[in-house]
Design a protein around this motif. Structure first.
Motif, short mmCIF file in Angstrom:
data_model
loop_
_atom_site.label_atom_id
_atom_site.label_comp_id
_atom_site.label_asym_id
_atom_site.label_seq_id
_atom_site.Cartn_x
_atom_site.Cartn_y
_atom_site.Cartn_z
N THR A 85 0.82 -1.20 0.00
CA THR A 85 0.00 0.00 0.00
C THR A 85 0.86 1.26 0.00
O THR A 85 0.54 2.24 -0.68
CB THR A 85 -0.92 0.00 1.23
OG1 THR A 85 -1.80 -1.12 1.16
CG2 THR A 85 -1.74 1.27 1.31
N SER A 86 1.95 1.25 0.73
CA SER A 86 2.75 2.46 0.91
C SER A 86 3.47 2.90 -0.36
O SER A 86 3.80 4.08 -0.50
CB SER A 86 3.77 2.25 2.04
OG SER A 86 4.64 1.18 1.74
N GLY A 153 -1.35 4.30 6.48
CA GLY A 153 -1.27 4.98 5.20
C GLY A 153 -2.41 4.68 4.26
O GLY A 153 -2.26 4.81 3.05
N THR A 154 -3.56 4.29 4.80
CA THR A 154 -4.71 3.94 3.98
C THR A 154 -5.91 4.82 4.33
O THR A 154 -5.96 5.45 5.39
CB THR A 154 -5.10 2.47 4.20
OG1 THR A 154 -5.46 2.30 5.59
CG2 THR A 154 -3.96 1.53 3.88
N ASN A 178 2.59 -1.75 8.87
CA ASN A 178 3.05 -1.26 7.57
C ASN A 178 2.48 -2.02 6.38
O ASN A 178 2.34 -1.46 5.30
CB ASN A 178 4.59 -1.31 7.51
CG ASN A 178 5.23 -0.29 8.41
OD1 ASN A 178 4.67 0.79 8.62
ND2 ASN A 178 6.39 -0.60 8.96
#
Length: 340
Positions: A85-86, A153-154, A178
C-alpha cells in the motif's frame, strides 16, 4: 530589458525540450516492449492473487488481461508487480508500472495531487470490520475501546477514526502496521479485537484464516470505497485506452455479449453491438488500437459479469453478491459509457 527577454526565451526553450519526456506516448513503448506492466496487490484472493506457480488471477487481474488483449490480442502479455500500500501510487507515478489495478480507493487527493488519474470503478466497496465469533460482538457500535488492527497509510485508518469519533467510541487502542500481511497476522495472533479494511478485502482475507467460520464480518459499512485502476497523468491516449477497456468490459455484459457468444454476435444487427465489436465504425483508431479491440477483450477475458462471477461471486469462496456492482439495469450502479 534584453537580459529579461533572453531569460524568458531560455525558459520557454526549456519547457519545449522537457514537454516530450513528460508527455511521452506510453502505448508505443508498451507495444515495443511487448507486454503491459501491471501493479497488483501482494495477494488478495478474488482480486489479485498468485497461485503456487505464480499465475495471477482475480477481478483486477482480469482488467489488466483485458488491456493486454486489446493491445496485443493476447491476455497473457502482462507482467505483474506486487506492491504494498505504501508504495503503490508512487510506483505508478514514477513509471515503474503502466497501470495500477490494486484495491485502491479513488479519492480526490489521490486523483489530483499524486500525478495519477483514476479511469473508473471496477468494484464499489465499503469499509467493514471482522471479529472473532466467540467474542460475541454483533455490531461495530460494540467496539468502544477495542484494539483495532489497521494498515497504516490507507483511507481505512482515516475512516475508522471518523467513525469512532462520530459515534462517541474510544479510539485510543488503534494499532497500525506497515503491510497487509502484518495487519492480518496481528489480528490472528490476538493482538487486536478486530481488523478493519474494505469489506471485500475482509471476505478475501478470511478465506485464508485457519478456520474462516470462526470469524464474522459485522453488518456496518462505514464508508464509500470505489476501487478502480489508475494510470499516470499526462498521456491522454493511454488514459483513454485504460478507461475504454473498462467500459467495453462492462458494456459487453449490458449487451449480453460473452466470451462464448462473441463470435456469433459479430453477425448481430444491433448497432450498439456492431460498434462494440468493431463491425461498424472504427473506435480503436483514436486510442491506437485495431477496430476489433473490444472483441479481443471479450473473446479472451469475457465480460465484467463473467469475471465477477468467476472471481468473487456467490459461487466462489468470497461469496460476494453483486449488490452495487450489478448493472444499473439490474438494480446496481455499474454503468458503461456508450461507444458511439
Amino acid at each position: 530589458m534584453k537580459k529579461h527577454l533572453f531569460s524568458l526565451a531560455a525558459a520557454a526553450s526549456l519547457v519545449v525540450v522537457a514537454a516530450p519526456a513528460a508527455f511521452a506516448d506510453l502505448l508505443d513503448d508498451v507495444k515495443a516492449r511487448g507486454y503491459v506492466q501491471c501493479g497488483v496487490t501482494e495477494g488478495v484472493p478474488g482480486f489479485s492473487n498468485p497461485d503456487d506457480a505464480a499465475n495471477w488471477t482475480g477481478l483486477e487481474v482480469d482488467y489488466c488481461r483485458g488491456m493486454a488483449a486489446a493491445i496485443f490480442d493476447n491476455p497473457d502479455a502482462v507482467r505483474y508487480t506486487p506492491l504494498t500500500t505504501s508504495v503503490r501510487i508512487e510506483s505508478l507515478s514514477n513509471g515503474n508500472i503502466d497501470v495500477l489495478s490494486r484495491t485502491t480507493t479513488w479519492t480526490m487527493s489521490r486523483d489530483t495531487d499524486l500525478g495519477v488519474s483514476f479511469v473508473g470503478v471496477t468494484y464499489y466497496d465499503g469499509q467493514g470490520f471482522v471479529v472473532r465469533a466467540a467474542d460475541g460482538i454483533a455490531s461495530a457500535l460494540d467496539l468502544d475501546g477495542a484494539a483495532v488492527c489497521i494498515q497504516a497509510g490507507t483511507t481505512t485508518e482515516l475512516n475508522a477514526t471518523d467513525y469512532f469519533a462520530a459515534n462517541g467510541l474510544d479510539a485510543s487502542n488503534f494499532l497500525t502496521f506497515n503491510s497487509r500481511p502484518e495487519t492480518i497476522q496481528a489480528y490472528l495472533d490476538g493482538r487486536c479485537d478486530t481488523y478493519t479494511t474494505d469489506a471485500s478485502g475482509l471476505a478475501a482475507d478470511r478465506t485464508k484464516f485457519p478456520v474462516p467460520a470462526d470469524h464474522i464480518i459485522l453488518p456496518e459499512i462505514i464508508s464509500k470505497e470505489p476501487l478502480g485502476p489508475s494510470v499516470r497523468q499526462g498521456d491522454t491516449r493511454w488514459f483513454n485506452l485504460a478507461r475504454w477497456t473498462l467500459y467495453a468490459w462492462i458494456g459487453a455484459e449490458e449487451l449480453g455479449v460473452t466470451s462464448e457468444n462473441v463470435d456469433e454476435m459479430l453477425g448481430s444487427d444491433n448497432p450498439e453491438i456492431m460498434r462494440l465489436l468493431g463491425v461498424e465504425g472504427d473506435f480503436g483508431a483514436p486510442i491506437g488500437l485495431t477496430a476489433d479491440w473490444a472483441y479481443r477483450i471479450i473473446k479472451h477475458v469475457g465480460n465484467y459479469g463473467e469475471s465477477y462471477e468467476a472471481n468473487v461471486g456467490p459461487n466462489t469462496a468470497l461469496a460476494l453478491d453483486r449488490g452495487l456492482n450489478a448493472l444499473w439495469t439490474n438494480g446496481g450502479i455499474q454503468y458503461p459509457m456508450p461507444i458511439r
